[in-house]
Each structure stands twice: as structure tokens, then as C-alpha cells.
Design an enzyme around this catalytic site. Structure first.
Site, mmCIF file in Angstrom:
data_model
loop_
_atom_site.group_PDB
_atom_site.id
_atom_site.type_symbol
_atom_site.label_atom_id
_atom_site.label_comp_id
_atom_site.label_asym_id
_atom_site.label_seq_id
_atom_site.Cartn_x
_atom_site.Cartn_y
_atom_site.Cartn_z
ATOM 1 N N ASP A 159 0.818 -1.209 0.000
ATOM 2 C CA ASP A 159 0.000 0.000 0.000
ATOM 3 C C ASP A 159 0.856 1.266 0.000
ATOM 4 O OD1 ASP A 159 -2.306 -1.530 0.002
ATOM 5 O OD2 ASP A 159 -2.443 -1.564 2.192
ATOM 6 N N ARG A 201 5.054 -6.195 14.081
ATOM 7 C CA ARG A 201 4.976 -4.998 14.926
ATOM 8 C C ARG A 201 3.550 -4.457 15.007
ATOM 9 N NH1 ARG A 201 7.043 -3.277 9.951
ATOM 10 N NH2 ARG A 201 6.196 -1.348 9.068
ATOM 11 N N ASP A 252 -3.348 6.434 5.344
ATOM 12 C CA ASP A 252 -2.921 5.322 4.482
ATOM 13 C C ASP A 252 -1.550 4.793 4.887
ATOM 14 O OD1 ASP A 252 -5.247 5.925 3.207
ATOM 15 O OD2 ASP A 252 -4.356 6.402 1.265
ATOM 16 N N GLY A 253 -1.308 4.702 6.205
ATOM 17 C CA GLY A 253 -0.053 4.146 6.686
ATOM 18 C C GLY A 253 1.057 5.140 6.891
#
Length: 458
Positions: free
Chosen positions: A123, A236, A418-419
């Protein structure tokens, strides 16, 4: 009887398999006459040449570091041979640093040579390609990305995603699987799926674009904590998720939004986005309906804006199962302060078929724009502080925000875009309808998907 010198011709075609996956199959035709065999080949090629939606030249970016670092291997062994078989020419760039692809698209790439751009990665890699392509398009059109009032110019080139990351949420939500061969075949047959893009601003400054999830509170804290544990790899996220859940932090602020109007449905109508769901929606003018903004103040465990279902293998229906890819809206989900047990019930519903919005502490709205202001910025912006001792309170709150040793509840979270972590907490968001297009067709309905006769030649 067949002659000893037998001619044959192989035709490759797409075959649907289970769970929205495609496969490349072939059928071989035999003929005793060489001239007739050549006529078959010529006729098939002429028919394929009439399909103008199919790409002939692609610009490919490969992230060799994403996910399990198998991006280049996936492309070389699974994708490149299929592109070659379909007579697609490619220029391949293996990225060497973060934002390499974005910067190359914005400043160096000659996009007129290509019919599409392909990213091999997760992504994050898709986000790079999308940012570079959108910014390149706005620069050529003379559009100011920093202005919320500007209507952005849609991108002319389609984007293809070859999944090779940790989650590949965008590919899963637009194709229905994370299979590289399936994605390559969608590119070859020239599928086209429009997609909305949110622009995120802080005052008069553009921050980032978002196509999947904007998350404040829980998802922002998970990302912030996981960034300190990158050495652990994909695990993680699980560890940071448990840690964030146990901390059970809430944040005060004000959310204001412009609701979607007309026949755009609601987030709870159970009308999932499927193949062909791309309504002809015009961009709204910002000066219209300004008096219809809704304002909500409160204490929130999470504030999420889902522009797609955000489905993935762990959450098959996603954060907002009925969110649509190309209707010019995003689903705004507000999770108010509640008990830890209630919040766990809400989170668990993302993994099953139960309605995750069916809680008294969860509100969901379909919106075209929204704003968020954390409480501490609301206080700081007030000139006339009526409470006695307000100056002292502001001073003490400033100490709490700047010193981690203080045991007070944190006054602000971070936005997960979005990360990526946004540098500001007070943001304004606008949805730009069908700003980009993917080499995809959306998730197909199961009956159509299982049709054994629905083949497509390569």
C-alpha cells in the site's frame, strides 16, 4: 490423418478460479496446413488489436524492500512472462529509496509514452505512485494543490497494482484477492476502475492524499507505536495493536462534516461495492449547501474515514463494508469513549459478519467533506477565555503535552493517513470523485465470478 509436419497455434486466456483469483490457461489448435494456421494467428491478433482499452506500454516501479522483500522476484517470475506473452512493452525501475517513484513521476517521467503505471509493492508503494501521478497531472493543468477550493484534474493514466507488501489492502478491496497473477491479468485485459481520492489539508497547506483510511486515535496510535518497532517486521502491527488497546486512550475534539445527499446510500445499507459500481457523480461546488454542516463535539477513542471497505484477509468485510470506491464520499466513523470491553466487542466485529456499527457509542456518516480540531487547539484559539485562571490552565496543559513524564492522558493523537503519520492533527478533508483509475474492475459478485464460460483471451 494428420501430416507429419503438423502446425499448431496456442491461445492463452483468463480463467476464473476460486476466491476471486484468475489464472492464465491455454488451448492449442492443430492444423495440417501451414497457411491456415497463419490465418488463424493473424485473425486472432487483428481482433485483439481492436481492443483499444488494453495497454501496450507500461512504466513499472518495483519496491524491493516492501513486505517480505520479494517484490522483484514476484515480478520477474510471475508477472513479466505474462506481460511478454501479451506483447506489452515495459520500462522497469527498481526504487532505491523512499519516495523515489513519487519524485520520478512528478519531475522526470515522460508519461506520454505509456498507457499506464504499475507498482510492485504494498500500500505504501501504491501511495507513492498515486501521489506522483496526481501531482504531475495537477502541475500540467496549473491546479494549486494547496487550495481546498480547487477542483483537481482527473489522471489520464491508469494505475496497476502487483501486490507484494505486508497487507495489500487496496489491491484486496479493488480486486478481491492479493494474488500477483490475478492483478497482472486485470492489467493485460485493460480493466478500468475509477476511484475517489481525499485531499488532506492543514489550513492553507496541502498535506497528503488518501484513498483508503484516515484514522485518528486508535489507528493513529497503533501506527505511531509501530514505527518505533520497524525492526520487528509485520509482527509490529499486532504488538502495537495490543499495546494501544490496553492503553485505552481517548481524545477530545470537534468533528464537523458536510453530509452526502441524494441517492448515495448510507454506510449501513449493506449495499457492498461491486463490479460496475461507478456512478456518474459530479464534483460538488464548495459554495453550495454551506449551511448543512453538522458539528459534533466529544471524547473519542477513534475517528476513522474509510473511502473504501478497507477489507483485507484479516478483516474480510473491512472497516466500512458498504463504502464505495467511486461515489465521491467517505464513511466517517466516530467511536466515542466507552469501556475497554465494549471497544473490544467493536473491534472483534471487524473480523466477522456482525454489524460493527450496531453499538450506542459508534456513529457513522457518509460525507463529502469533514474537519477535525483537537480540543487543545480550540482552547488556544479562543481570545476571550471566560474561565477564571484560564491562563494557568493553558500553561499547565502545555507542560502536559510537551513532557512525557507527566501522567496525564495525552491531549492529542496522530492521524494515520494510508499508513503514513500526518504532521498536523487539525485537518480539513475533501473527497475528489473518481480522481484516479486502476487496472481493476472491483470485486465481482459470486455467481458471475463462478461462471466457467466467462473467459477472456490474452
Amino acid at each position: 490423418m494428420w501430416h507429419s509436419r503438423l502446425c499448431f497455434s496456442a491461445v492463452f486466456y483468463v480463467e476464473r478460479t476460486r476466491q476471486h483469483c484468475w489464472w492464465c490457461s491455454n488451448v492449442t489448435f492443430h492444423c495440417s496446413e501451414h497457411s491456415l494456421c497463419l490465418l488463424w494467428v493473424q485473425t486472432i491478433r487483428e481482433q485483439l488489436a481492436l481492443l483499444t482499452n488494453r495497454p501496450k506500454s507500461l512504466l513499472v516501479y518495483i519496491n524491493p524492500y516492501g513486505g517480505k522483500q520479494h517484490g522483484k522476484q514476484i515480478y520477474d517470475h510471475k508477472v513479466a512472462p505474462i506481460f511478454s506473452r501479451a506483447s506489452i512493452s515495459t520500462d522497469v525501475i527498481v526504487t532505491e529509496r523512499a519516495n523515489h517513484a513519487r519524485d520520478h513521476l512528478k519531475t522526470e517521467a515522460d508519461l506520454k509514452k505509456y498507457d499506464g503505471v504499475v507498482c510492485v509493492g504494498g500500500d505504501g508503494m501504491f501511495s507513492e505512485i498515486m501521489h506522483g501521478l496526481v501531482s504531475h497531472t495537477q502541475q500540467e493543468a496549473g491546479v494549486d494543490e494547496n487550495s481546498m477550493e480547487e477542483t483537481l484534474m482527473p489522471c489520464g493514466l491508469r494505475i496497476g497494482i502487483i501486490p507484494a507488501g505486508s497487507t495489500d489492502c487496496i489491491c484486496y478491496a479493488t480486486v478481491g484477492s492479493n494474488d500477483p497473477v490475478t492483478s497482472a491479468l486485470h492489467i493485460i485485459v485493460g480493466d478500468s476502475q475509477p476511484m475517489d481520492v481525499c485531499s488532506v489539508h492543514n489550513e492553507d497547506r496541502f498535506l497528503r492524499y488518501s484513498v483508503s483510511l484516515l484514522g485518528y486515535g486508535f489507528y493513529g496510535d497503533v501506527l505511531t507505536d509501530s514505527e518505533r518497532k520497524r525492526w520487528m517486521g509485520p509482527a509490529r502491527y499486532d504488538i502495537s495493536g495490543v499495546k494501544t488497546f490496553l492503553s485505552h486512550r481517548y481524545y477530545e475534539g470537534t468533528v464537523s462534516f458536510l453530509p452526502a445527499e441524494g441517492n448515495l446510500g448510507t454506510p449501513r445499507d449493506k449495499m457492498q461495492c461491486r463490479t460496475g459500481d461507478a456512478p456518474n457523480v459530479q464534483q460538488p461546488k464548495l459554495f453550495e449547501c454551506q449551511d448543512t454542516w453538522t458539528v459534533i463535539r466529544g471524547k473519542f477513542l477513534a475517528i476513522n474515514a474509510a473511502s473504501m471497505s478497507c477489507a483485507c484477509p484479516r478483516s474480510p468485510k473491512g472497516l466500512s463494508p458498504s463504502a464505495h470506491l467511486a461515489d465521491g464520499t467517505t464513511d466517517l466513523i466516530l467511536v466515542r469513549k466507552c469501556s475497554r470491553l465494549d471497544f473490544l466487542r467493536h473491534l472483534l466485529r471487524h473480523t466477522n459478519k456482525d454489524d460493527q456499527f450496531d453499538h450506542s457509542f459508534v456513529e457513522v456518516y457518509r460525507v463529502k467533506q469533514f474537519r477535525f480540531t483537537p480540543r487543545y487547539q480550540e482552547c488556544d484559539s479562543e481570545v476571550d477565555l471566560r474561565e477564571s485562571g484560564a491562563t494557568g490552565k493553558r500553561f499547565l496543559s502545555q507542560i502536559c503535552r510537551e513532557h512525557r513524564a507527566c501522567g496525564c492522558m495525552p491531549s492529542q493523537s496522530n492521524w494515520n493517513c494510508d499508513g503514513e503519520i500526518l504532521p498536523h492533527t487539525a485537518i480539513q478533508v475533501r473527497v475528489h470523485c473518481q480522481l484516479i483509475k486502476l487496472f481493476a474492475r472491483g470485486v465481482e459478485e459470486q455467481p458471475v465470478f463462478e461462471d466457467p464460460y466467462a473467459h477472456c483471451a490474452i
